[in-house]
Design a protein around this motif. Structure first.
Motif, PDB file in Angstrom:
ATOM      1  N   GLN A 152      13.764   5.504  -1.148  1.00 13.70           N
ATOM      2  CA  GLN A 152      14.375   5.461  -2.476  1.00 13.70           C
ATOM      3  C   GLN A 152      14.050   4.157  -3.188  1.00 13.70           C
ATOM      4  OE1 GLN A 152      18.436   6.504  -1.202  1.00 13.70           O
ATOM      5  NE2 GLN A 152      18.288   8.351  -2.456  1.00 13.70           N
ATOM      6  N   ASP A 153      14.038   3.052  -2.445  1.00 13.13           N
ATOM      7  CA  ASP A 153      13.689   1.763  -3.044  1.00 13.13           C
ATOM      8  C   ASP A 153      12.250   1.770  -3.560  1.00 13.13           C
ATOM      9  OD1 ASP A 153      16.201   0.735  -2.536  1.00 13.13           O
ATOM     10  OD2 ASP A 153      15.605  -0.292  -0.683  1.00 13.13           O
ATOM     11  N   ILE A 154      11.328   2.285  -2.733  1.00 20.34           N
ATOM     12  CA  ILE A 154       9.921   2.333  -3.146  1.00 20.34           C
ATOM     13  C   ILE A 154       9.744   3.281  -4.332  1.00 20.34           C
ATOM     14  CG2 ILE A 154       7.545   2.740  -2.401  1.00 20.34           C
ATOM     15  CD1 ILE A 154       8.500   2.345   0.484  1.00 20.34           C
ATOM     16  N   MET A 155      10.435   4.412  -4.292  1.00 25.85           N
ATOM     17  CA  MET A 155      10.328   5.383  -5.380  1.00 25.85           C
ATOM     18  C   MET A 155      10.870   4.823  -6.688  1.00 25.85           C
ATOM     19  SD  MET A 155      11.270   8.993  -3.481  1.00 25.85           S
ATOM     20  CE  MET A 155      10.137   9.722  -2.296  1.00 25.85           C
ATOM     21  N   ASN A 156      11.959   4.091  -6.598  1.00 24.48           N
ATOM     22  CA  ASN A 156      12.503   3.466  -7.813  1.00 24.48           C
ATOM     23  C   ASN A 156      11.503   2.500  -8.420  1.00 24.48           C
ATOM     24  OD1 ASN A 156      14.943   4.833  -7.651  1.00 24.48           O
ATOM     25  ND2 ASN A 156      15.966   3.208  -6.491  1.00 24.48           N
ATOM     26  N   GLU A 157      10.845   1.741  -7.553  1.00 24.57           N
ATOM     27  CA  GLU A 157       9.848   0.791  -8.034  1.00 24.57           C
ATOM     28  C   GLU A 157       8.651   1.496  -8.647  1.00 24.57           C
ATOM     29  OE1 GLU A 157       7.470  -3.207  -6.429  1.00 24.57           O
ATOM     30  OE2 GLU A 157       8.818  -2.087  -5.087  1.00 24.57           O
ATOM     31  N   ALA A 158       8.342   2.679  -8.133  1.00 21.69           N
ATOM     32  CA  ALA A 158       7.195   3.446  -8.615  1.00 21.69           C
ATOM     33  C   ALA A 158       7.531   4.310  -9.826  1.00 21.69           C
ATOM     34  CB  ALA A 158       6.649   4.331  -7.493  1.00 21.69           C
ATOM     35  N   ASP A 168       0.820  -1.210   0.000  1.00 23.21           N
ATOM     36  CA  ASP A 168       0.000   0.000   0.000  1.00 23.21           C
ATOM     37  C   ASP A 168       0.856   1.264   0.000  1.00 23.21           C
ATOM     38  OD1 ASP A 168      -2.522  -1.193  -0.113  1.00 23.21           O
ATOM     39  OD2 ASP A 168      -2.537  -1.542   2.041  1.00 23.21           O
ATOM     40  N   ASN A 169       2.062   1.191   0.545  1.00 25.59           N
ATOM     41  CA  ASN A 169       2.963   2.340   0.476  1.00 25.59           C
ATOM     42  C   ASN A 169       3.362   2.606  -0.974  1.00 25.59           C
ATOM     43  OD1 ASN A 169       3.000   2.772   3.286  1.00 25.59           O
ATOM     44  ND2 ASN A 169       4.623   1.258   3.554  1.00 25.59           N
ATOM     45  N   LEU A 170       3.668   1.534  -1.696  1.00 25.42           N
ATOM     46  CA  LEU A 170       3.978   1.666  -3.125  1.00 25.42           C
ATOM     47  C   LEU A 170       2.770   2.201  -3.879  1.00 25.42           C
ATOM     48  CD1 LEU A 170       5.689   1.205  -5.670  1.00 25.42           C
ATOM     49  CD2 LEU A 170       4.905  -1.179  -5.635  1.00 25.42           C
ATOM     50  N   LYS A 171       1.613   1.657  -3.579  1.00 27.35           N
ATOM     51  CA  LYS A 171       0.392   2.091  -4.259  1.00 27.35           C
ATOM     52  C   LYS A 171       0.133   3.574  -4.025  1.00 27.35           C
ATOM     53  CE  LYS A 171      -4.426   0.652  -4.923  1.00 27.35           C
ATOM     54  NZ  LYS A 171      -5.501  -0.277  -4.476  1.00 27.35           N
ATOM     55  N   THR A 172       0.422   4.052  -2.819  1.00 26.19           N
ATOM     56  CA  THR A 172       0.224   5.468  -2.505  1.00 26.19           C
ATOM     57  C   THR A 172       1.163   6.342  -3.321  1.00 26.19           C
ATOM     58  OG1 THR A 172      -0.525   4.975  -0.259  1.00 26.19           O
ATOM     59  CG2 THR A 172       0.301   7.190  -0.670  1.00 26.19           C
ATOM     60  N   LEU A 173       2.426   5.956  -3.412  1.00 27.19           N
ATOM     61  CA  LEU A 173       3.381   6.748  -4.187  1.00 27.19           C
ATOM     62  C   LEU A 173       3.015   6.769  -5.668  1.00 27.19           C
ATOM     63  CD1 LEU A 173       6.869   5.940  -2.615  1.00 27.19           C
ATOM     64  CD2 LEU A 173       5.539   8.042  -2.448  1.00 27.19           C
ATOM     65  N   VAL A 174       2.561   5.643  -6.191  1.00 29.88           N
ATOM     66  CA  VAL A 174       2.133   5.604  -7.589  1.00 29.88           C
ATOM     67  C   VAL A 174       0.930   6.524  -7.797  1.00 29.88           C
ATOM     68  CG1 VAL A 174       1.131   4.140  -9.384  1.00 29.88           C
ATOM     69  CG2 VAL A 174       3.062   3.311  -8.024  1.00 29.88           C
ATOM     70  N   ALA A 175       0.002   6.514  -6.847  1.00 27.38           N
ATOM     71  CA  ALA A 175      -1.174   7.380  -6.942  1.00 27.38           C
ATOM     72  C   ALA A 175      -0.774   8.851  -6.924  1.00 27.38           C
ATOM     73  CB  ALA A 175      -2.138   7.074  -5.799  1.00 27.38           C
ATOM     74  N   ILE A 176       0.191   9.201  -6.077  1.00 23.80           N
ATOM     75  CA  ILE A 176       0.675  10.581  -6.028  1.00 23.80           C
ATOM     76  C   ILE A 176       1.294  10.965  -7.364  1.00 23.80           C
ATOM     77  CG2 ILE A 176       2.399  12.104  -4.993  1.00 23.80           C
ATOM     78  CD1 ILE A 176       1.924  10.663  -2.333  1.00 23.80           C
ATOM     79  N   LYS A 177       2.163  10.101  -7.877  1.00 21.46           N
ATOM     80  CA  LYS A 177       2.812  10.361  -9.163  1.00 21.46           C
ATOM     81  C   LYS A 177       1.790  10.582 -10.267  1.00 21.46           C
ATOM     82  CE  LYS A 177       5.545   8.008 -12.709  1.00 21.46           C
ATOM     83  NZ  LYS A 177       6.167   6.735 -13.124  1.00 21.46           N
ATOM     84  N   ASN A 178       0.769   9.739 -10.300  1.00 24.68           N
ATOM     85  CA  ASN A 178      -0.231   9.821 -11.365  1.00 24.68           C
ATOM     86  C   ASN A 178      -1.192  10.984 -11.198  1.00 24.68           C
ATOM     87  OD1 ASN A 178       0.857   7.553 -12.592  1.00 24.68           O
ATOM     88  ND2 ASN A 178      -0.579   6.134 -11.610  1.00 24.68           N
ATOM     89  N   SER A 179      -1.140  11.654 -10.051  1.00 20.63           N
ATOM     90  CA  SER A 179      -2.013  12.808  -9.814  1.00 20.63           C
ATOM     91  C   SER A 179      -1.286  14.137 -10.037  1.00 20.63           C
ATOM     92  CB  SER A 179      -2.571  12.757  -8.385  1.00 20.63           C
ATOM     93  OG  SER A 179      -3.315  11.573  -8.169  1.00 20.63           O
ATOM     94  N   ILE A 207      12.460  15.298   4.697  1.00 23.34           N
ATOM     95  CA  ILE A 207      11.564  15.961   3.769  1.00 23.34           C
ATOM     96  C   ILE A 207      12.056  15.680   2.359  1.00 23.34           C
ATOM     97  CG2 ILE A 207      10.635  18.177   3.010  1.00 23.34           C
ATOM     98  CD1 ILE A 207      11.214  19.162   5.950  1.00 23.34           C
ATOM     99  N   MET A 208      11.192  15.076   1.547  1.00 25.12           N
ATOM    100  CA  MET A 208      11.599  14.625   0.210  1.00 25.12           C
ATOM    101  C   MET A 208      10.776  15.314  -0.863  1.00 25.12           C
ATOM    102  SD  MET A 208      11.745  10.611   1.321  1.00 25.12           S
ATOM    103  CE  MET A 208      10.362  10.893   2.436  1.00 25.12           C
ATOM    104  N   ILE A 209      11.474  15.870  -1.856  1.00 28.75           N
ATOM    105  CA  ILE A 209      10.868  16.495  -3.004  1.00 28.75           C
ATOM    106  C   ILE A 209      11.033  15.555  -4.191  1.00 28.75           C
ATOM    107  CG2 ILE A 209      10.695  18.599  -4.376  1.00 28.75           C
ATOM    108  CD1 ILE A 209      10.507  19.153  -1.392  1.00 28.75           C
ATOM    109  N   PHE A 210       9.953  15.237  -4.891  1.00 31.29           N
ATOM    110  CA  PHE A 210      10.071  14.268  -5.975  1.00 31.29           C
ATOM    111  C   PHE A 210       9.016  14.512  -7.045  1.00 31.29           C
ATOM    112  CE2 PHE A 210       7.326  12.499  -2.703  1.00 31.29           C
ATOM    113  CZ  PHE A 210       6.272  11.926  -3.403  1.00 31.29           C
ATOM    114  N   LYS A 211       9.171  13.785  -8.138  1.00 32.58           N
ATOM    115  CA  LYS A 211       8.166  13.848  -9.214  1.00 32.58           C
ATOM    116  C   LYS A 211       8.225  12.570 -10.034  1.00 32.58           C
ATOM    117  CE  LYS A 211       8.482  16.438 -12.604  1.00 32.58           C
ATOM    118  NZ  LYS A 211       8.226  17.740 -13.178  1.00 32.58           N
TER     119      LYS A 211
END
Length: 271
Positions: free
Chosen positions: A236-242, A152-163, A267-271
């Motif tokens: 970073q591992d989760i973000m790479n996967e996402a 679900d953590n991965l799913k959340t990051l993917v949802a953020i990216k797609n939004s 605090i992490m800034i990403f896209k």
């Protein structure tokens, strides 16, 4: 007859500036679900225990963050896990078009009292993407890492990216797990509004846990809070996967450099 209720929840770092969730006390047995974050946040005791927050520091953080991101005037901003909308309201006052989203219906009902033409609130599960696209998405004050299932953590990051819009940025403000664990206070009694909260903290199965016991009006209560002790490497591992790009990291609300063992925040800034 005394009633003993047990929930699992999130709030472990004293004087943490987490998103303020407006919850009302309830003893509805339906709340005792696997999704602990839908239960503990729905009691008034959450707000009693954590009523002493530094609101001004939170506003300074928002000022620094929006300045750093150089958001355009009237940028579309999502406050993800907004609680009753304290930070959404301030972001709107800065001139942004804001949507505040939270899983708690009680919180959103309260937040909607402040809605206007450029400030809206809705009940939303952060694991699901929005149809709208945002110039910035903020997940603030350790409002991440409390799912039982790591997927679900991965799913959340993917949802953020797609939004995010094409040029949008996302921000996760998380505890610095290394610093929190190194400075964990095992036990304390905190008295608020004439209620003695007996608090125990410990680390178990890579989660930072807090057990809270107290009595009020002849009833005994026990709450267990926990959040996964995610590190920068974990993110970073989760973000790479996402398929997410980590652009920058900071260690406090003044946006100073992140130090693994001493910084108060991650605090992490990403896209």
């Amino acid at each position: 007859m005394q009633k003993y209720t047990k929930f699992a929840g999130l709030e472990f770092y004293e004087q943490e500036l987490m998103s303020e969730l407006d919850k009302s006390e309830t003893h509805n047995p339906k709340l005792a679900t696997n999704n602990w974050f839908a239960s503990w946040f729905d009691t008034r005791y959450y707000h009693i225990l954590y009523k002493d927050r530094n609101y001004r520091e939170a506003q300074i953080f928002m000022d620094n963050l929006t300045h750093y991101l150089n958001l355009p005037e009237k940028a579309k901003v999502l406050d993800l896990a907004c609680g009753k909308g304290r930070h959404s309201i301030y972001l709107n006052q800065l001139g942004f078009d804001v949507i505040g989203a939270d899983l708690s219906e009680n919180s959103i009902a309260e937040a909607n009292k402040n809605a206007n033409a450029t400030l809206h609130f809705e009940v939303h599960d952060m694991r699901e993407p929005f149809e709208a696209k945002f110039d910035a998405i903020f997940n603030l004050f350790t409002s991440f890492g409390y799912f039982e299932n790591d997927a679900d953590n991965l799913k959340t990051l993917v949802a953020i990216k797609n939004s995010l819009s094409e040029y949008g940025f996302a921000v996760i403000d998380f505890m610095n797990s290394n610093q929190v664990i190194a400075n964990l206070v095992p036990e304390e009694i905190k008295t608020v509004d004439e209620i003695d909260f007996h608090i125990k903290r410990y680390v178990k199965d890579n989660h930072i846990c807090k057990e809270i016991d107290f009595e009020d009006k002849g009833e005994k209560y026990h709450f267990t809070e926990k959040v996964k002790a995610l590190t920068l490497d974990d993110f970073q591992d989760i973000m790479n996967e996402a398929g997410i790009y980590l652009l920058d990291t900071f260690g406090d609300y003044k946006l100073k450099k992140y130090h693994k063992n001493t910084s108060e925040r991650l605090i992490m800034i990403f896209k």
